[in-house]
Design a protein around this motif. Structure first.
Motif, mmCIF file in Angstrom:
data_model
loop_
_atom_site.group_PDB
_atom_site.id
_atom_site.type_symbol
_atom_site.label_atom_id
_atom_site.label_comp_id
_atom_site.label_asym_id
_atom_site.label_seq_id
_atom_site.Cartn_x
_atom_site.Cartn_y
_atom_site.Cartn_z
ATOM 1 N N ASN A 1 34.369 11.609 -14.671
ATOM 2 C CA ASN A 1 35.553 11.825 -13.842
ATOM 3 C C ASN A 1 35.625 10.827 -12.694
ATOM 4 O O ASN A 1 36.712 10.353 -12.339
ATOM 5 N N HIS B 1 45.792 12.072 -22.732
ATOM 6 C CA HIS B 1 45.537 12.269 -21.299
ATOM 7 C C HIS B 1 46.542 11.460 -20.481
ATOM 8 O O HIS B 1 46.193 10.435 -19.881
ATOM 9 N N PRO B 2 47.783 11.888 -20.448
ATOM 10 C CA PRO B 2 48.790 11.121 -19.691
ATOM 11 C C PRO B 2 48.469 11.015 -18.205
ATOM 12 O O PRO B 2 48.958 10.103 -17.531
ATOM 13 N N GLU B 3 47.616 11.915 -17.698
ATOM 14 C CA GLU B 3 47.251 11.850 -16.283
ATOM 15 C C GLU B 3 46.464 10.590 -15.961
ATOM 16 O O GLU B 3 46.412 10.157 -14.802
ATOM 17 N N TYR B 4 45.847 9.963 -16.965
ATOM 18 C CA TYR B 4 45.118 8.716 -16.726
ATOM 19 C C TYR B 4 46.074 7.583 -16.323
ATOM 20 O O TYR B 4 45.653 6.605 -15.704
ATOM 21 N N ALA C 1 48.204 7.366 -14.090
ATOM 22 C CA ALA C 1 48.325 7.179 -12.643
ATOM 23 C C ALA C 1 47.221 6.306 -12.073
ATOM 24 O O ALA C 1 47.334 5.804 -10.952
ATOM 25 N N SER D 1 54.181 6.888 -18.199
ATOM 26 C CA SER D 1 53.108 7.519 -17.433
ATOM 27 C C SER D 1 52.442 6.557 -16.452
ATOM 28 O O SER D 1 51.675 6.984 -15.591
ATOM 29 N N THR E 1 52.846 5.151 -13.570
ATOM 30 C CA THR E 1 53.732 5.264 -12.413
ATOM 31 C C THR E 1 53.254 4.505 -11.185
ATOM 32 O O THR E 1 54.016 4.370 -10.223
ATOM 33 N N ASN E 2 52.024 4.031 -11.195
ATOM 34 C CA ASN E 2 51.481 3.367 -10.006
ATOM 35 C C ASN E 2 51.154 1.894 -10.235
ATOM 36 O O ASN E 2 50.438 1.289 -9.427
#
Length: 407
Positions: free
Chosen positions: A44, A102-105, A107, A141, A143-144
């Protein structure tokens, strides 16, 4: 007698030391990946640096001399999508699968370099890989992303999904490089999503329009030649209707006066070397590019620190260079005439208060006389000031291919 423990937990170290170790490993993706496999907690912690800089591209490999021969005398990785290594596609597919799960990756990604090379069957059918249908969701995804280097080097003109990109992509980018041939909607989904007041670096690196018919479908090579007497058209709502393939236009006008932080600008294009050049060269469309670029340059001169302009000949192919030498002896190259008439006046007018470097490449000569003669160079020098590094070269840094439409 004190006891000694044989166990050691890396994540139990003080946070500053642990983060320093991560930074050291981040310089070596293999080491960082291996470290991430040691435990769930360490994994993580490794995810943000592991995904910070993603480069799954093939267009930055330079010249591909190993594929050149007597016919294809110059071949560059950013001009042809037929020479993509299989492992490059596999790495892209792996990334798409991971980000789909894992779309959160997404960011975590700050720098993103990617070559769009959609699959196309030799029988002119779609045949996209199933995983390729996830690409727009994955891109959404991210976004940053602040640094974007995106190339489109594909030959799939039959799959509608290729042109069904979301209306907003990479809206956090402040440094953007776009190259290759792509549909206009993809280019605008990026440039018009960004806050132009935060854009610092823009490179339109031989960015090509794939062209389109009135129904919006991409244009084919033979029609680009056959329909040259047609006039490009814009719909009443401002959208484009009929467009020839070639250097992209109608892209920068909406950004004029809004890019108040732009420090670096590169404008590179394939140039029309002779008047009867094949491939659907529309003089009106090409002039529109010079006019649009000149107008945009006027709007950002007050903030630019570096400006690079380059127009380039096509790569050497067979005996094409002999044709070029013969034609050049008869008339000034159209690209040089357009530069002199439409672009040079902007370079020599007004002031450049923050400029540090100006490069002009690929503006050649006719009958032994440079298009940019000493008088013109002096005019540019007087406009930019003696403190600016001025580079004026007749030869381009490399050739540029014009996209002529799909075959």
């Amino acid at each position: 007698m004190p006891t000694t423990s044989s166990s050691f937990r890396l994540d139990a170290l003080p946070q500053d030391i642990f983060l320093e170790i991560l930074d050291i490993c981040a310089a070596h993706k293999g080491a960082l990946y291996n470290l991430s496999l040691t435990s769930k907690s360490i994994q993580n912690a490794c995810l943000p640096p592991l995904y910070r800089n993603v480069d799954l591209s093939t267009h930055n490999r330079g010249r591909l001399v190993e594929f050149e021969d007597e016919l294809v005398r110059e071949l560059w990785a950013d001009a042809d999508g037929d020479y993509v290594p299989d492992d490059a596609r596999l790495r892209q597919y792996s990334f798409l699968r991971t980000l789909t799960a894992h779309p959160e990756y997404g960011a975590f990604v700050r720098s993103f370099t990617w070559t769009l090379v959609w699959t196309r069957s030799p029988y002119l059918t779609s045949k996209l890989k199933d995983i390729e249908f996830s690409i727009w969701n994955v891109f959404s995804s991210l976004t940053n992303v602040q640094d974007l280097d995106l190339a489109s080097l594909h030959y799939n003109d039959v799959e509608p999904f290729v042109r069904q990109n979301p209306p907003r992509l990479f809206f956090s980018a402040v440094r953007v490089r776009l190259l290759g041939w792509m549909n206009y909607g993809l280019a605008t989904s990026i440039l018009y999503s960004i806050d132009p007041s935060k854009l610092e670096h823009l490179a339109l690196d031989n960015l090509q329009d794939e062209g389109q018919y009135l129904d919006g479908s991409p244009m084919r090579f033979d029609d680009a030649e056959r329909l040259l007497d047609r006039v490009e058209t814009i719909n009443p709502d401002g959208s484009r209707a009929f467009m020839f393939p070639g250097p992209m236009r109608h892209l920068l006008k909406p950004l004029e006066g809004r890019c108040t932080a732009l420090k670096y600008l590169l404008l590179r294009k394939a140039g029309q070397e002779w008047s009867r050049m094949m491939g659907g060269w529309s003089p009106e469309a090409d002039e529109a590019v010079y006019r649009e670029w000149a107008s945009f340059l006027c709007s950002v001169k007050s903030t630019l620190e570096v400006f690079v302009f380059e127009q380039s000949r096509a790569p050497l192919f067979g005996n094409i260079s002999k044709m070029w030498e013969w034609e050049r002896s008869r008339t000034i190259p159209p690209m040089d005439e357009r530069f002199r008439r439409l672009f040079l006046p902007v370079l020599v007018a007004g002031k450049w208060p923050h400029l540090q470097r100006l490069e002009v490449r690929g503006v050649g000569r006719w009958r032994g006389v440079p298009t940019l003669d000493e008088v013109s160079k002096d005019q540019i020098r007087n406009a930019v000031g003696l403190q600016v590094l001025l580079v004026v070269e007749e030869e381009p840094s490399r050739p540029c291919t014009k996209f002529h439409g799909y075959d």
